[in-house]
Design a protein around this motif. Structure first.
Motif, PDB file in Angstrom:
ATOM      1  N   LEU A  53      26.707 -16.986 -12.870  1.00 39.22           N
ATOM      2  CA  LEU A  53      27.170 -16.221 -14.026  1.00 39.22           C
ATOM      3  C   LEU A  53      28.283 -17.046 -14.667  1.00 39.22           C
ATOM      4  CD1 LEU A  53      27.228 -13.561 -15.683  1.00 39.22           C
ATOM      5  CD2 LEU A  53      28.988 -12.760 -14.103  1.00 39.22           C
ATOM      6  N   ASP A  54      28.048 -17.548 -15.866  1.00 38.90           N
ATOM      7  CA  ASP A  54      29.024 -18.432 -16.511  1.00 38.90           C
ATOM      8  C   ASP A  54      30.013 -17.657 -17.367  1.00 38.90           C
ATOM      9  OD1 ASP A  54      27.593 -20.551 -15.398  1.00 38.90           O
ATOM     10  OD2 ASP A  54      26.197 -20.540 -17.090  1.00 38.90           O
ATOM     11  N   THR A  55      29.537 -16.609 -17.985  1.00 38.87           N
ATOM     12  CA  THR A  55      30.402 -15.820 -18.855  1.00 38.87           C
ATOM     13  C   THR A  55      30.008 -14.357 -18.722  1.00 38.87           C
ATOM     14  OG1 THR A  55      30.538 -17.635 -20.449  1.00 38.87           O
ATOM     15  CG2 THR A  55      31.157 -15.467 -21.248  1.00 38.87           C
ATOM     16  N   ASP A  56      31.018 -13.532 -18.592  1.00 43.30           N
ATOM     17  CA  ASP A  56      30.767 -12.085 -18.555  1.00 43.30           C
ATOM     18  C   ASP A  56      31.709 -11.467 -19.568  1.00 43.30           C
ATOM     19  OD1 ASP A  56      30.274  -9.471 -18.054  1.00 43.30           O
ATOM     20  OD2 ASP A  56      31.259  -9.431 -16.082  1.00 43.30           O
ATOM     21  N   SER A  57      31.180 -11.119 -20.694  1.00 44.72           N
ATOM     22  CA  SER A  57      32.013 -10.581 -21.760  1.00 44.72           C
ATOM     23  C   SER A  57      31.580  -9.140 -22.021  1.00 44.72           C
ATOM     24  CB  SER A  57      31.844 -11.446 -23.010  1.00 44.72           C
ATOM     25  OG  SER A  57      32.685 -10.990 -24.033  1.00 44.72           O
ATOM     26  N   PRO A  58      32.310  -8.189 -21.429  1.00 45.34           N
ATOM     27  CA  PRO A  58      31.898  -6.794 -21.605  1.00 45.34           C
ATOM     28  C   PRO A  58      31.984  -6.386 -23.082  1.00 45.34           C
ATOM     29  CG  PRO A  58      33.582  -7.009 -19.893  1.00 45.34           C
ATOM     30  CD  PRO A  58      33.533  -8.311 -20.631  1.00 45.34           C
ATOM     31  N   ALA A  59      31.291  -5.343 -23.424  1.00 41.26           N
ATOM     32  CA  ALA A  59      31.340  -4.821 -24.793  1.00 41.26           C
ATOM     33  C   ALA A  59      32.784  -4.442 -25.131  1.00 41.26           C
ATOM     34  CB  ALA A  59      30.422  -3.611 -24.906  1.00 41.26           C
ATOM     35  N   VAL A  60      33.130  -4.626 -26.391  1.00 42.01           N
ATOM     36  CA  VAL A  60      34.498  -4.378 -26.840  1.00 42.01           C
ATOM     37  C   VAL A  60      34.482  -3.334 -27.952  1.00 42.01           C
ATOM     38  CG1 VAL A  60      36.434  -5.422 -28.101  1.00 42.01           C
ATOM     39  CG2 VAL A  60      35.307  -6.685 -26.247  1.00 42.01           C
ATOM     40  N   LYS A  61      35.451  -2.431 -27.885  1.00 41.41           N
ATOM     41  CA  LYS A  61      35.603  -1.427 -28.944  1.00 41.41           C
ATOM     42  C   LYS A  61      36.898  -1.771 -29.673  1.00 41.41           C
ATOM     43  CE  LYS A  61      35.977   3.547 -29.626  1.00 41.41           C
ATOM     44  NZ  LYS A  61      37.143   3.288 -30.490  1.00 41.41           N
ATOM     45  N   PHE A  62      36.798  -1.983 -30.971  1.00 38.32           N
ATOM     46  CA  PHE A  62      37.994  -2.340 -31.734  1.00 38.32           C
ATOM     47  C   PHE A  62      38.861  -1.096 -31.978  1.00 38.32           C
ATOM     48  CE2 PHE A  62      35.662  -6.211 -33.755  1.00 38.32           C
ATOM     49  CZ  PHE A  62      35.961  -6.987 -32.649  1.00 38.32           C
ATOM     50  N   ASP A  63      40.043  -1.350 -32.535  1.00 36.97           N
ATOM     51  CA  ASP A  63      41.037  -0.290 -32.737  1.00 36.97           C
ATOM     52  C   ASP A  63      40.639   0.655 -33.880  1.00 36.97           C
ATOM     53  OD1 ASP A  63      43.932   0.706 -32.361  1.00 36.97           O
ATOM     54  OD2 ASP A  63      43.827   0.242 -34.518  1.00 36.97           O
ATOM     55  N   ASP A  64      40.721   1.958 -33.628  1.00 39.43           N
ATOM     56  CA  ASP A  64      40.293   2.960 -34.620  1.00 39.43           C
ATOM     57  C   ASP A  64      41.082   2.857 -35.914  1.00 39.43           C
ATOM     58  OD1 ASP A  64      38.335   3.998 -33.012  1.00 39.43           O
ATOM     59  OD2 ASP A  64      39.589   5.624 -32.202  1.00 39.43           O
TER      60      ASP A  64
END
Lengths: 456, 456
Positions: free
Chosen positions: B358-369
């Motif tokens: 696993l080279d990169t694990d970038s979880p989903a991101v929620k931006f600021d409301d």
């Protein structure tokens, strides 16, 4: 029964010492083995075990090690009283005179001393060393064939350093223009050509590289002992392959054109993904070949050097190698593959396009019946019919080219697990010796048959 | 309605000149366009048309051209009266003081000036040039925000020369250790590191690369204008993407182990063909992702350098990039792929084995409301709700990292055919201007909301 266990080896040895060879000669299997491995010190590489012989080879055409083994070979054949001729491709022809003093071209035993970059100790090398051992055995027994016999070391059979396989037998056969062969460039150093290396080592001979007796070096017959390079002999428990031809093959390079796109932002529906399409094509070609009992293989696949994990590639190239003993099957597989590829090209996303080139077209070859008969006679006498088998060569060999201009055939011996083009390639001392004895018997049988025929 | 026809462009221009911006400011679209393309002279490459701007870019991180555009950028922001800070990763922070004299960290507009080796003129560059245009517009109108505002040029977002994407925003966010980033080597010249290039150009700043206010450079918010790099906006005829998050992704490298074998002599039944297996795996991963409405892509595939047309490869490596806005779907696709790969591995011949990293694990991101709300307000006012759309970013961006430490969100504008990471990448003057105006309005809106909140 042929077996590779220790007991089997013992049985082989026992069997070997009791063969009744029609020639009355018996090759020296220890001398053969030692000579082969001594010469493998020129270019030994890729050690994989502790024994001195447990290395592979990296004796690329006309590198310094290849030049060393050539000089060694020249000395050895001259010691035997052979006359040595070198042609303009560096092919080495060593000739021992026959007792008839006939001007007919010699019966040759040929193969090659160059190897793959990660090659083994037997592919090609065994064929030349066996031929030398046959000459040595004849010499020490004061045995003279009717006609001249000899050995050929063909230059650049592998095509690994200078990318054209069976290169110099191809020039000899008139199938490859000499200028094209001379101009081949070292794959790692484009300033070096095959010709410049011939010159550097003093192997640019004066006689034409041709089968034409007037200008070149014509041959009366060509026998080649070679490891099988496949699993068919061991899987069938056979010890000698009587090779009556070579399968046809066509090498294609496919280029699949797509469009580079960001893997995170481009929905499948918007993509033109040549690597996805190529993957489906490679899988399809396998399935199609399997259906025809043919072979289709991809050895090389390339994406552009700027490829990245998060970019759909713009282009992919891959090779396709299609083989079958019958040319019409090779063509049918190719046609079916191209048809399937068209369907695949339009299958995903916005589709891709592709084009292809035919890099090599090597039709199926049928070897000479008399040569095959001499080999079969040798095999019958040495191991019996149930231990030998008629085969078609899967790989290309110099004999494929010689067969266009002189009666030719080949002898196969098993190699461990069918592995070749690999450092661990291995042919047992027993199999090396058996193949060499078969080579001797086949040549003597052929020489005798030829004398009988011509005296009729 | 957004359209890219000539008529559409006219309509866009007309529409643009009549917007009633709540800031009362209007960016200078001609100055923006000219500035962007003037600075693209630093690193222009890959010409594809006759117009002066019809080239791509090759402004790789910290090469001489990147250093030139950095020096130009420093001069321009200093002309505007900004204070410029450079941190230990060469990130450039230009700050214009707010009228409140608040010590609160600035509201930043950030992106990057580096490009892919065959990149375009808008990816990253537009975000920085738009930010500069916003500052210029404010300056010439004597408009002062409540809080400090500014621009950030993040170093090595592309990770093309020094292979770690979003590299310096990652260090800033504490997600990548600085030593690891400094030690990254030029992919073509391993004697050169990212740090040695920072030093050579004088961009190894003294302040820590950190969001920590005490030692580094903290930000009050981060807005990034970027081209969409995908076809969703144009296909939906929308002109502004209000980006509320980034999809999760995992990058795997698969290594499939087989055994090299001669393609002419090795029956399918005796093969362990890793390229055939890899081909089936790549096709399977696509089909599995499709089923989940996710993405799975292979950008890189490699066979050993000694691969040849007539040799079954010993080993194949390929990348797998799996993406979806929801992490659990990313994981489900990965699990299903690995399961399918196991079946494939045993499918043909004697089977292959594989392993993976696993080279990169970038979880989903929620931006600021709040940031998203400010962008939505800007979009509503500039083009209306039916011309904008809420989106999830498919690609990674510096904002993904800033969002871990300050309120962040992004604005997308369409690029032609969704193409990016390619010389022909294109964003129209109208779309560049609209995005820049939206950036200005969002920042002003956010600044005002922040003031309102803090004065409550």
């Amino acid at each position: 029964m042929y077996a590779k266990s220790a007991t089997g080896a013992l049985r082989s040895a026992r069997r070997f010492s009791t063969i009744s060879a029609s020639s009355g000669l018996k090759i020296n299997s220890e001398r053969l083995w030692n000579t082969l491995h001594q010469t493998c010190e020129y270019g030994a590489a890729h050690r994989y075990g502790e024994s001195p012989t447990e290395t592979g080879m990296a004796r690329l055409t006309l590198n310094d090690e290849d030049a060393r083994v050539r000089r060694w070979f020249a000395k050895e054949v001259e010691k035997l009283g052979c006359s040595l001729s070198i042609d303009q491709m560096g092919n080495m022809f060593a000739k021992q005179s026959g007792r008839l003093g006939s001007p007919a071209p010699m019966i040759a035993m040929g193969s090659h001393l160059d190897t793959q970059p990660r090659g083994g100790r037997y592919d090609g090398i065994l064929g030349v060393m066996a031929a030398l051992e046959v000459l040595r055995t004849m010499k020490e027994n004061n045995f003279q064939t009717n006609y001249d016999v000899g050995v050929v070391n063909w230059t650049n059979e592998e095509g690994a350093r200078f990318p054209k396989s069976m290169c110099s037998s191809g020039v000899w056969a008139g199938a490859i223009p000499i200028q094209k062969a001379w101009d081949l460039r070292d794959i790692h150093d484009s300033s070096v050509t095959l010709r410049s290396e011939l010159e550097r080592h003093g192997y640019l001979g004066e006689i034409a590289c041709s089968s034409d007796a007037a200008t070149g070096y014509s041959l009366g017959a060509h026998f080649e002992l070679h490891i099988e390079q496949g699993p068919i002999l061991p899987e069938n428990n056979r010890s000698i392959g009587v090779v009556r031809g070579a399968q046809g093959y066509r090498w294609l390079t496919m280029t699949v054109h797509g469009k580079d796109a960001h893997t995170g932002t481009t929905p499948f529906s918007a993509r033109q993904d040549p690597l996805l399409a190529s993957s489906r094509m490679i899988a399809a070609s396998h399935d199609i070949a399997k259906k025809h009992d043919a072979l289709a293989s991809t050895g090389i696949i390339k994406v552009p050097s700027n490829a990245s994990t998060n970019t759909v590639s713009s282009q992919v190239t891959f090779t396709l190698d299609i083989r079958h003993p019958q040319d019409h099957v090779v063509h049918a597989v190719q046609d079916e593959c191209l048809k399937a590829f068209e369907t695949i090209a339009s299958q995903d996303g916005k589709g891709v396009s592709f084009d292809w080139t035919l890099d090599t077209d090597s039709p199926a070859v049928k070897f000479d019946d008399d040569c095959v008969a001499s080999i079969q006679a040798a095999a019958d006498q040495l191991v019996g019919r149930e231990q030998s088998m008629l085969m078609t060569s899967g790989a290309g060999h110099d004999t494929v080219y010689t067969s266009q201009h002189c009666p030719s055939a080949m002898i196969f011996v098993p190699c461990r697990d069918g592995v070749s083009h690999h450092p661990t390639e291995y042919c047992s001392p027993q199999d090396c010796a058996l193949g060499t004895q078969a080579l001797l018997e086949a040549v003597v049988h052929y020489d005798q048959s030829r004398a009988n025929k011509e005296n009729k």
